[in-house]
Design a protein around this motif. Sequence first.
Motif, PDB file in Angstrom:
ATOM      1  N   LEU A  70       0.829  -1.206   0.000  1.00  0.00           N
ATOM      2  CA  LEU A  70       0.000   0.000   0.000  1.00  0.00           C
ATOM      3  C   LEU A  70       0.863   1.256   0.000  1.00  0.00           C
ATOM      4  O   LEU A  70       0.530   2.253  -0.657  1.00  0.00           O
ATOM      5  N   MET A  71       1.963   1.214   0.753  1.00  0.00           N
ATOM      6  CA  MET A  71       2.860   2.357   0.772  1.00  0.00           C
ATOM      7  C   MET A  71       3.495   2.573  -0.600  1.00  0.00           C
ATOM      8  O   MET A  71       3.586   3.711  -1.088  1.00  0.00           O
ATOM      9  N   ALA A  72       3.921   1.486  -1.247  1.00  0.00           N
ATOM     10  CA  ALA A  72       4.532   1.594  -2.573  1.00  0.00           C
ATOM     11  C   ALA A  72       3.530   2.096  -3.604  1.00  0.00           C
ATOM     12  O   ALA A  72       3.897   2.801  -4.554  1.00  0.00           O
ATOM     13  N   ALA A  73       2.257   1.766  -3.409  1.00  0.00           N
ATOM     14  CA  ALA A  73       1.220   2.194  -4.363  1.00  0.00           C
ATOM     15  C   ALA A  73       1.067   3.707  -4.388  1.00  0.00           C
ATOM     16  O   ALA A  73       0.532   4.263  -5.362  1.00  0.00           O
ATOM     17  N   ALA A  74       1.516   4.391  -3.330  1.00  0.00           N
ATOM     18  CA  ALA A  74       1.408   5.850  -3.285  1.00  0.00           C
ATOM     19  C   ALA A  74       2.540   6.536  -4.035  1.00  0.00           C
ATOM     20  O   ALA A  74       2.448   7.741  -4.321  1.00  0.00           O
ATOM     21  N   LEU A  75       3.597   5.809  -4.363  1.00  0.00           N
ATOM     22  CA  LEU A  75       4.757   6.437  -5.007  1.00  0.00           C
ATOM     23  C   LEU A  75       4.431   7.089  -6.353  1.00  0.00           C
ATOM     24  O   LEU A  75       4.947   8.176  -6.647  1.00  0.00           O
ATOM     25  N   PRO A  76       3.605   6.483  -7.202  1.00  0.00           N
ATOM     26  CA  PRO A  76       3.277   7.166  -8.470  1.00  0.00           C
ATOM     27  C   PRO A  76       2.566   8.502  -8.287  1.00  0.00           C
ATOM     28  O   PRO A  76       2.517   9.312  -9.229  1.00  0.00           O
ATOM     29  N   LEU A  77       2.029   8.738  -7.095  1.00  0.00           N
ATOM     30  CA  LEU A  77       1.317   9.998  -6.831  1.00  0.00           C
ATOM     31  C   LEU A  77       2.238  11.082  -6.283  1.00  0.00           C
ATOM     32  O   LEU A  77       1.759  12.148  -5.902  1.00  0.00           O
ATOM     33  N   ALA A  78       3.540  10.808  -6.243  1.00  0.00           N
ATOM     34  CA  ALA A  78       4.478  11.756  -5.632  1.00  0.00           C
ATOM     35  C   ALA A  78       4.393  13.143  -6.259  1.00  0.00           C
ATOM     36  O   ALA A  78       4.403  14.157  -5.560  1.00  0.00           O
ATOM     37  N   GLY A  79       4.304  13.200  -7.584  1.00  0.00           N
ATOM     38  CA  GLY A  79       4.249  14.500  -8.257  1.00  0.00           C
ATOM     39  C   GLY A  79       3.013  15.298  -7.882  1.00  0.00           C
ATOM     40  O   GLY A  79       3.092  16.514  -7.654  1.00  0.00           O
ATOM     41  N   VAL A  80       1.876  14.623  -7.799  1.00  0.00           N
ATOM     42  CA  VAL A  80       0.637  15.302  -7.427  1.00  0.00           C
ATOM     43  C   VAL A  80       0.689  15.762  -5.977  1.00  0.00           C
ATOM     44  O   VAL A  80       0.310  16.893  -5.646  1.00  0.00           O
ATOM     45  N   LEU A  81       1.181  14.890  -5.096  1.00  0.00           N
ATOM     46  CA  LEU A  81       1.227  15.217  -3.675  1.00  0.00           C
ATOM     47  C   LEU A  81       2.219  16.342  -3.387  1.00  0.00           C
ATOM     48  O   LEU A  81       2.023  17.118  -2.447  1.00  0.00           O
ATOM     49  N   ASP A  82       3.286  16.429  -4.182  1.00  0.00           N
ATOM     50  CA  ASP A  82       4.265  17.502  -3.991  1.00  0.00           C
ATOM     51  C   ASP A  82       3.657  18.882  -4.215  1.00  0.00           C
ATOM     52  O   ASP A  82       4.172  19.881  -3.692  1.00  0.00           O
ATOM     53  N   ASP A  83       2.605  18.933  -5.011  1.00  0.00           N
ATOM     54  CA  ASP A  83       1.980  20.228  -5.306  1.00  0.00           C
ATOM     55  C   ASP A  83       1.095  20.731  -4.164  1.00  0.00           C
ATOM     56  O   ASP A  83       0.672  21.885  -4.174  1.00  0.00           O
ATOM     57  N   LEU A  84       0.818  19.870  -3.190  1.00  0.00           N
ATOM     58  CA  LEU A  84      -0.022  20.275  -2.071  1.00  0.00           C
ATOM     59  C   LEU A  84       0.769  21.140  -1.097  1.00  0.00           C
ATOM     60  O   LEU A  84       1.942  20.879  -0.825  1.00  0.00           O
TER      61      LEU A  84
END
Length: 305
Positions: free
Chosen positions: A5-19
Amino acid sequence: MALFLMAAALPLAGVLDDLSIAAQINLVLLPIALLGVLHGGADPWVGHSLLQRYAGFAAKRLFYIAYLSSMGIVLLLWWWLPMATLAAFLALSVVHFGVQDALTFGIPRRPLDLCILGAIPVLGPVVGNAETVAVLFGWLAGVDPIALADRLRWVARPLACLWLIGIGMVVSRVALEQGPGRARRLALAVAVLVLVMTRLPPLIAFALYFCLLHSFGHLLEMATSRSGPWTRWTVRQWAMRLWPATLGAISLGLVGALLLSAVDAAAAAPGAQQVRVLFWGLAALTVPHVVLHAAWARAAAGSRA
């Protein structure tokens, strides 16, 4: 499952960085309060079992007095000596996380192993996002985040080099003692943790680690241990007995938020108050939690000897 589940969040790094940090803390505050703090929900039962042999009917009252007093002392230290308290909290977190992760990954709890594993959720965000961590630490300790960011980078570089040497030693020793298969699984787990803690925004990364790996790992270790009445609890009993203390801790956090907002809400940056409430509160809960479970582990080991 937790690592997946933690690894599944890695592709969202770019989106989350914008928060923004304020958006991140609002995103993780409720999951941490419910799922992360949950793993300390059994502490009253641990305390009662530990103190009953000494205090009898007064065990529960003595537990709450000692636990709440410890929390109060930690909160006062945050107010009076914030930088020293932050440093002590980080050091305690390394040990606490290391102990639990060693149990989760099935490796011996030796000093090097504990330091290397426990350093990942503390050192990783500094290596990957020093500026954001500096802002968070600045809010917690009341220091200038710009100057702090330079100091964090200066400290993190040699520590990261030492960590790389240390993890190599840990994995190599696991390969010699437990076989190459176990060593490969450990290396893969560590790689996922490092990627999550360095690539994702610090608050998001911490929430994933704290809620998915640390909290549930601790509860699973308690449920499968060889001592304590909780080893015989059903799933329904776990659910019923974890929530009262968890909701009590959340209620104390809400009271703390109201007090902080009454003191300096106007001068606080967006998200700063929530960060203080969260991490000051986690530190206040961590100290008695760590002491309690260390005392229980020693008592359990003594009774088996």
